[in-house]
Design a protein around this motif. Structure first.
Motif, mmCIF file in Angstrom:
data_model
loop_
_atom_site.group_PDB
_atom_site.id
_atom_site.type_symbol
_atom_site.label_atom_id
_atom_site.label_comp_id
_atom_site.label_asym_id
_atom_site.label_seq_id
_atom_site.Cartn_x
_atom_site.Cartn_y
_atom_site.Cartn_z
ATOM 1 N N ASP A 27 49.720 37.608 37.058
ATOM 2 C CA ASP A 27 48.303 37.780 37.385
ATOM 3 C C ASP A 27 47.786 39.127 36.878
ATOM 4 O OD1 ASP A 27 45.830 36.946 38.666
ATOM 5 O OD2 ASP A 27 46.278 38.431 40.215
ATOM 6 N N ALA A 28 48.615 40.167 36.987
ATOM 7 C CA ALA A 28 48.216 41.503 36.530
ATOM 8 C C ALA A 28 48.164 41.595 35.007
ATOM 9 C CB ALA A 28 49.180 42.553 37.078
ATOM 10 N N LEU A 29 49.029 40.848 34.322
ATOM 11 C CA LEU A 29 49.128 40.952 32.867
ATOM 12 C C LEU A 29 48.195 40.001 32.113
ATOM 13 C CD1 LEU A 29 53.000 41.272 32.608
ATOM 14 C CD2 LEU A 29 51.309 43.088 32.192
ATOM 15 N N LEU A 30 47.700 38.975 32.785
ATOM 16 C CA LEU A 30 46.827 37.997 32.147
ATOM 17 C C LEU A 30 45.376 38.256 32.525
ATOM 18 C CD1 LEU A 30 48.906 34.755 32.847
ATOM 19 C CD2 LEU A 30 49.053 36.303 30.882
ATOM 20 N N SER A 31 44.522 38.350 31.524
ATOM 21 C CA SER A 31 43.098 38.541 31.758
ATOM 22 C C SER A 31 42.495 37.295 32.397
ATOM 23 C CB SER A 31 42.401 38.820 30.417
ATOM 24 O OG SER A 31 40.997 38.726 30.556
ATOM 25 N N ASP A 32 41.468 37.486 33.207
ATOM 26 C CA ASP A 32 40.740 36.347 33.761
ATOM 27 C C ASP A 32 40.097 35.517 32.653
ATOM 28 O OD1 ASP A 32 41.452 37.145 36.306
ATOM 29 O OD2 ASP A 32 39.533 38.106 36.736
ATOM 30 N N GLU A 33 39.871 36.135 31.486
ATOM 31 C CA GLU A 33 39.250 35.454 30.344
ATOM 32 C C GLU A 33 40.276 34.744 29.457
ATOM 33 O OE1 GLU A 33 35.997 36.296 31.047
ATOM 34 O OE2 GLU A 33 36.952 37.690 32.323
ATOM 35 N N LEU A 34 41.558 34.784 29.823
ATOM 36 C CA LEU A 34 42.637 34.259 28.990
ATOM 37 C C LEU A 34 42.415 32.814 28.555
ATOM 38 C CD1 LEU A 34 45.625 34.523 27.900
ATOM 39 C CD2 LEU A 34 46.285 33.476 30.070
#
Length: 122
Positions: A27-34
């Motif tokens: 969750d910390a490493l993946l952007s919400d825009e992924l």
């Protein structure tokens, strides 16, 4: 720490998070825009990726880098990685070489993946 060292560090964190299905770290490493194009050609977002790990649909047992090339840009970094992998997707075993292309962006002071593409490599 240089941008290259930072990317090498977050790439290692990502591999460990994927191997352990560590939802908090992912969750910390993946952007919400992924947006990710998977090996099946389907486009998925962050919520789908996290859900696949959370529910056990995706279980990665081994992920060994064979080659990693990092291109540092002014506001981003692109990583081209060849991984020897094995695991399970929906209880179907897989094993082989996979090519990843990941675009990292430094959002709110932290590197996050905003785009990725995964394909089988021969």
């Amino acid at each position: 720490m240089s941008a290259l060292e930072e990317i090498q560090f977050v790439e290692q964190r990502l591999r460990e998070a994927m191997l352990n299905s560590d939802i908090k770290e992912l969750d910390a490493l993946l952007s919400d825009e992924l947006l990710v194009t998977g090996p099946d050609g389907k486009l998925v977002g962050k919520a789908d990726d996290l859900a696949a790990h959370r529910t056990g649909i995706v279980r990665i047992k081994a992920m060994v880098p064979q080659e990693i090339i990092v291109k540092i840009l002014p506001e981003a970094a692109v990583v081209f990685a060849l991984m020897a992998m094995q695991g399970f997707i929906q209880d179907q075993a897989f094993e082989g070489l996979y090519r990843y292309t990941r675009v990292w962006s430094k959002q709110t002071g932290n590197w996050q993946i905003i785009a990725a593409h995964i394909s089988a490599a021969s």
